[in-house]
Structures are given as structure tokens and as C-alpha cells.
Design a protein around this motif. Structure first.
Motif, PDB file in Angstrom:
ATOM      1  N   UNK A 169      -9.675  10.178   7.089  1.00  0.00           N
ATOM      2  CA  UNK A 169     -10.338  11.559   7.005  1.00  0.00           C
ATOM      3  C   UNK A 169     -11.458  11.728   8.216  1.00  0.00           C
ATOM      4  N   UNK A 170     -12.287  10.595   8.264  1.00  0.00           N
ATOM      5  CA  UNK A 170     -13.134  10.579   9.245  1.00  0.00           C
ATOM      6  C   UNK A 170     -12.758  10.714  10.600  1.00  0.00           C
ATOM      7  N   UNK A 171     -11.507   9.857  10.976  1.00  0.00           N
ATOM      8  CA  UNK A 171     -10.880   9.904  12.190  1.00  0.00           C
ATOM      9  C   UNK A 171     -10.395  11.349  12.523  1.00  0.00           C
ATOM     10  N   UNK A 172      -9.748  11.741  11.427  1.00  0.00           N
ATOM     11  CA  UNK A 172      -9.349  13.355  11.618  1.00  0.00           C
ATOM     12  C   UNK A 172     -10.315  14.310  11.784  1.00  0.00           C
ATOM     13  N   UNK A 173     -11.308  14.366  11.292  1.00  0.00           N
ATOM     14  CA  UNK A 173     -12.456  15.158  11.268  1.00  0.00           C
ATOM     15  C   UNK A 173     -13.148  15.210  12.683  1.00  0.00           C
ATOM     16  N   UNK A 174     -13.311  13.947  13.188  1.00  0.00           N
ATOM     17  CA  UNK A 174     -13.925  13.810  14.390  1.00  0.00           C
ATOM     18  C   UNK A 174     -13.085  14.527  15.440  1.00  0.00           C
ATOM     19  N   UNK A 214       0.835  -1.278   0.059  1.00  0.00           N
ATOM     20  CA  UNK A 214       0.026  -0.089  -0.109  1.00  0.00           C
ATOM     21  C   UNK A 214       0.857   1.180   0.004  1.00  0.00           C
ATOM     22  N   UNK A 215       0.832   1.995  -1.058  1.00  0.00           N
ATOM     23  CA  UNK A 215       1.855   3.115  -1.039  1.00  0.00           C
ATOM     24  C   UNK A 215       1.483   4.209  -0.406  1.00  0.00           C
ATOM     25  N   UNK A 216      -0.011   4.797  -0.463  1.00  0.00           N
ATOM     26  CA  UNK A 216      -0.142   5.968   0.189  1.00  0.00           C
ATOM     27  C   UNK A 216      -1.963   5.922   0.405  1.00  0.00           C
ATOM     28  N   UNK A 217      -2.354   6.749   1.111  1.00  0.00           N
ATOM     29  CA  UNK A 217      -3.736   7.155   1.473  1.00  0.00           C
ATOM     30  C   UNK A 217      -4.024   8.356   2.100  1.00  0.00           C
ATOM     31  N   UNK A 218      -3.510   9.482   1.502  1.00  0.00           N
ATOM     32  CA  UNK A 218      -3.750  10.763   1.989  1.00  0.00           C
ATOM     33  C   UNK A 218      -5.190  11.182   1.971  1.00  0.00           C
ATOM     34  N   UNK A 219      -6.123  10.453   1.370  1.00  0.00           N
ATOM     35  CA  UNK A 219      -7.691  11.003   1.579  1.00  0.00           C
ATOM     36  C   UNK A 219      -8.490   9.774   1.925  1.00  0.00           C
ATOM     37  N   UNK A 220      -7.850   8.846   2.218  1.00  0.00           N
ATOM     38  CA  UNK A 220      -8.770   7.426   2.792  1.00  0.00           C
ATOM     39  C   UNK A 220      -9.837   7.746   3.819  1.00  0.00           C
ATOM     40  N   UNK A 221     -10.925   7.264   3.508  1.00  0.00           N
ATOM     41  CA  UNK A 221     -12.308   7.683   4.006  1.00  0.00           C
ATOM     42  C   UNK A 221     -12.119   7.735   5.557  1.00  0.00           C
ATOM     43  N   UNK A 222     -11.731   6.497   6.187  1.00  0.00           N
ATOM     44  CA  UNK A 222     -11.545   6.207   7.549  1.00  0.00           C
ATOM     45  C   UNK A 222     -10.491   7.272   8.102  1.00  0.00           C
ATOM     46  N   UNK A 240      -5.492  17.767   3.726  1.00  0.00           N
ATOM     47  CA  UNK A 240      -6.314  18.814   4.352  1.00  0.00           C
ATOM     48  C   UNK A 240      -7.534  19.481   3.546  1.00  0.00           C
ATOM     49  N   UNK A 241      -7.241  19.319   2.309  1.00  0.00           N
ATOM     50  CA  UNK A 241      -8.625  19.836   1.567  1.00  0.00           C
ATOM     51  C   UNK A 241     -10.009  18.670   1.596  1.00  0.00           C
ATOM     52  N   UNK A 242      -9.509  17.364   1.909  1.00  0.00           N
ATOM     53  CA  UNK A 242     -10.488  16.308   2.129  1.00  0.00           C
ATOM     54  C   UNK A 242     -10.941  16.703   3.481  1.00  0.00           C
ATOM     55  N   UNK A 243     -10.358  17.003   4.496  1.00  0.00           N
ATOM     56  CA  UNK A 243     -10.806  17.129   5.895  1.00  0.00           C
ATOM     57  C   UNK A 243     -11.537  18.522   5.902  1.00  0.00           C
ATOM     58  N   UNK A 244     -10.996  19.473   5.296  1.00  0.00           N
ATOM     59  CA  UNK A 244     -11.944  20.678   5.261  1.00  0.00           C
ATOM     60  C   UNK A 244     -13.289  20.591   4.723  1.00  0.00           C
ATOM     61  N   UNK A 283      -7.851   4.997  16.557  1.00  0.00           N
ATOM     62  CA  UNK A 283      -9.386   5.460  16.333  1.00  0.00           C
ATOM     63  C   UNK A 283     -10.008   4.405  15.476  1.00  0.00           C
ATOM     64  N   UNK A 284     -11.303   3.929  15.815  1.00  0.00           N
ATOM     65  CA  UNK A 284     -11.808   2.985  15.076  1.00  0.00           C
ATOM     66  C   UNK A 284     -11.991   2.924  13.836  1.00  0.00           C
ATOM     67  N   UNK A 285     -12.347   4.436  13.127  1.00  0.00           N
ATOM     68  CA  UNK A 285     -12.338   4.714  11.580  1.00  0.00           C
ATOM     69  C   UNK A 285     -10.999   4.657  11.164  1.00  0.00           C
ATOM     70  N   UNK A 286     -10.052   4.912  11.697  1.00  0.00           N
ATOM     71  CA  UNK A 286      -8.840   4.744  11.048  1.00  0.00           C
ATOM     72  C   UNK A 286      -8.327   3.331  10.822  1.00  0.00           C
TER      73      UNK A 286
END
Length: 343
Positions: free
Chosen positions: A166-171, A156-164, A214-218, A303-306
Motif C-alpha cells: 500500500x505504501x508503494x502504491x500510495x507514493x 503466502x496466499x494473498x496480501x491485498x492491504x499489506x503495508x509495504x 483500493x479502500x486501503x490506498x484511499x 519499490x523498496x517499500x513493496x
């Protein structure tokens, strides 16, 4: 039942005061970090490690004399094993740190002794860089060659906007922003470890991927008018680094008299850059320059989402038609980034 080995790749950190200097030596002798000929790099790394060790030792003394990175990663590993468990697969996570124990050679030996049928290499760096994930993968391959581990590995090379992720960061960020609002409209600083500008100009996609995070979190925060900026910390040496720096952004926030929330989006576990550089040094700087309120957002940790997001990445890699996958399978970097591993 198939045995799936998931190898978690990360930088590592000293596990005692005595380990600080050799840890720094390992860091600076990495050809991905000091991009000079080996004959120069080794003595230079020794010189830098000797010079910086006393300062670094004082930093680690503030958090118990050791890095918390490995214990935190152990917690993530156990959580991920549970998330990956099913009737057909026995999943086990192994830890391969780049600059201190457990090294890749130790992890590779453990994977070999366990008798894994398949391997997924999972970096705990969400954003790809030639200085982090690429370096860790190179050393993993060297370790496998040394001990003769031939089990095929997916990456797995990268996951800068992976949903889980981003969800963990947002919370966590939303909670911090809401607490800051009593001091006025807050400014959100997305702080990531910096890189020398010449590395980015050579085609490294790290800065671009941090910006995508950052854009995905915003977008997920959905707070119209939110004041936010990408910035970079941990600058060392005289060369020009990517910016703006987190230091400069704190000075700007102080001049503007706005509350600040700092979110370390390139780190998924606590270590000296979050617990000392942000929590202690940047908090002190914020007070000095007149920032009315300062908050550090915790890393996503277990975090569970992450963890769920990491499990999805592993499952996706297992069924992919290619050895290397991103969060979306294929390449996510624009074509001008020659440092992307899916070039």
C-alpha cells in the motif's frame, strides 16, 4: 546456514513473437480459465490461440515483441534476496511462471538442485483468485510430484492491504494525482484485470480483495473528497464480466470532463495490460471521449517499500503455525467466499 527458496509465482508472458501462440494456448487450456471438460477445452484453446495470436502479436510488437514480465520479476527477485539476507539464512528466489518459461517444473528442478531446506511460495498476485494464485499453486504441486521434490513449502496466499504494498502504491498515486490537479479535481480509477461474473459468483474473493486494496490506498492517501472508483479491464468474449469496466469509466470521465489517473492495483510488474492496454489503448480512448488529462501510474515493481513488504510476508510464513498464511496470518476473506484457500 539454512537454505531458503522463495518461489515467485506469476502468469508469465511470451519471450518472442514465436512464443505468442503457444503462450495463449497454455493460457486457455488452463482448467481454471476455461471451465469446460478437457476434451472440449484443449481443441477450444487451440482454436482461440490461433485466432487471437495475430492480434496479440501486434500488441507485443508495441513493446519490443516480448513481455517484460520475466525481466522485471528477475529484478524483484534479486531485490528480495537482499532484503531477506541474514546471518542464519541463505535466501534465493526462483521464478515460476504459469503459461510460459520459466515454468514451475523448471523452477522446481532448480530448487531441488540447489538443495533448499525450506520453501516459501510467494505469488506476485496481491489479490487471491482461483484463476491466478490457485492455478499457479496447483501446477507447482504437480511439478514437485513429477520430479520428487519433497521439501516442505509454506504458502503466502494473498496480501491485498499489506503495508509495504500500500505504501508503494500510495507514493506513486499521490505523485500522479498532484500532477493531474492543474486540469481540475482528478478522478482516480483503480483498474484491475477483470473476471467473468460467474467466477466471482461461485465464491472467488478476487473482486472483494481488489476493493479492499483500493479502500486501503484511499485511506492512506488521506485526500478528503477524492473522486475514485474500482473498475476492471481486459474483458474478452461474450460472457458477462464484473464491472464497471475501465472503458465505461473513461467514457463517464469524458462526459464529466474530469482528468483521470489510472492505477493498476492488481499488477505489480509492467506487462502488456499496463504498457499497451492502459498506456496506449486507454490513453487513446481518453483523448477520443474528451478526458482533459490522462495519466497511468507505474506498477510497484522493485519499490523498496513493496520489496520490504514481500520480505515481511516471507518471514511471517516461515514462523507461522499453518502451511498457508495471508498478510494477517489467518483468513481475511468473509465466510461467504468459498473460493478462499483458507476455507
Amino acid at each position: 546456514m539454512k537454505k531458503l527458496a522463495v518461489v515467485l509465482l506469476n502468469l508469465g508472458g511470451p519471450d518472442s513473437p514465436e512464443a505468442v501462440r503457444p503462450f495463449l494456448f497454455n493460457l486457455f487450456r488452463d482448467k481454471s480459465i476455461l471451465r469446460v471438460p478437457a476434451l472440449i477445452r484443449w481443441p477450444l484453446a487451440a482454436f482461440i490461440a490461433k485466432k487471437r495470436a495475430p492480434v496479440a502479436a501486434k500488441i507485443y510488437a508495441l513493446i519490443g515483441g516480448r513481455s517484460p514480465l520475466v525481466p522485471n520479476t528477475e529484478i524483484q527477485a534479486r531485490a528480495l534476496e537482499i532484503a531477506l539476507g541474514d546471518a542464519q539464512t541463505q535466501a534465493r528466489c526462483f521464478i515460476a511462471m504459469r503459461y510460459w518459461h520459466p515454468f514451475s517444473i523448471e523452477a522446481a528442478q532448480q530448487v531441488q538442485e540447489w538443495g533448499a531446506d525450506e520453501i516459501v511460495l510467494l505469488p506476485l498476485y496481491p489479490q487471491w483468485s482461483t484463476t491466478t494464485t490457485s492455478s499457479s499453486l496447483r501446477v507447482w504441486n504437480e511439478a514437485c510430484a513429477t520430479i520428487g521434490l519433497k521439501t516442505p513449502a509454506r504458502i503466502v496466499c494473498c496480501y491485498p492491504t499489506e503495508a509495504g504494498f500500500i505504501q508503494a502504491e500510495v507514493a506513486k498515486i499521490r505523485t500522479a494525482l498532484n500532477a493531474a490537479r492543474s486540469y481540475g479535481p482528478p478522478r482516480l480509477l483503480f483498474s484491475a484485470h477483470g473476471l467473468p461474473e460467474r467466477i466471482v459468483k461461485s465464491g472467488d474473493p478476487y473482486q472483494w480483495q481488489c476493493e479492499q486494496t483500493a479502500k486501503a490506498i484511499v485511506a492512506a492517501l488521506d485526500m478528503p473528497g477524492l473522486d475514485w472508483v474500482n473498475c476492471y479491464q481486459s474483458r474478452v468474449g461474450r460472457m458477462k464480466w464484473i464491472g464497471p469496466s475501465t472503458d465505461d469509466e473513461l467514457h463517464r470521465a469524458g462526459a464529466d470532463k474530469v482528468p483521470v489517473v489510472v492505477a493498476p492495483i492488481a499488477f505489480v510488474s509492467e506487462h502488456s495490460e499496463t504498457l499497451v492496454e492502459i498506456e496506449i489503448e486507454y490513453r487513446h480512448l481518453a483523448e477520443e471521449v474528451g478526458v482533459p488529462y490522462f495519466a497511468r501510474v507505474d506498477t510497484v515493481g522493485a519499490d523498496a517499500a513493496f520489496i520490504g513488504g514481500l520480505a515481511s510476508l516471507v518471514r511471517g510464513a516461515r514462523v507461522a503455525s499453518t502451511q498457508v498464511t495471508s498478510e494477517r496470518g489467518g483468513r481475511i476473506c468473509p465466510p461467504n467466499f468459498a473460493g478462499c484457500c483458507q476455507r
